[in-house]
Design an enzyme around this catalytic site. Sequence first.
Site: not given
Length: 122
Positions: A106, A119
């Site tokens: 990401s 994350y």
Amino acid sequence: MCGINGCTLGDQATIERMNDAIGHRGPDDRGTAVDAAIAEIEATIGPLAILFNNAGIARRAPVHELSSEAWRDVMRTNLDAAFYTGRAAARAMMPRRSGRIVNVCSVLSDVARAGTAAYTTS
């Protein structure tokens, strides 16, 4: 994976069954389970040509409120899964000297946001 080289619905059911089995194993068993899953996929469908690691989950919370369970969920999905599947795929592909492994991440790996400590770390 399905939809390539004539993979059928029956093959998808096999893959889903293996995914379910892998998810319920302890940490020490996951690598063995993924190795077995890749071997079964190759025996059922054929040689693995491409592994596309694109699984990812996020548990949003300020780091001081993030539970250990939430942290481990993210690490198991975002890191452990890529490691175990990549290793198993490489072991299958290397003797053939053929195959590709693609790992996707990401944009949050470069630009952290509030509440995304786990994350962003993964």
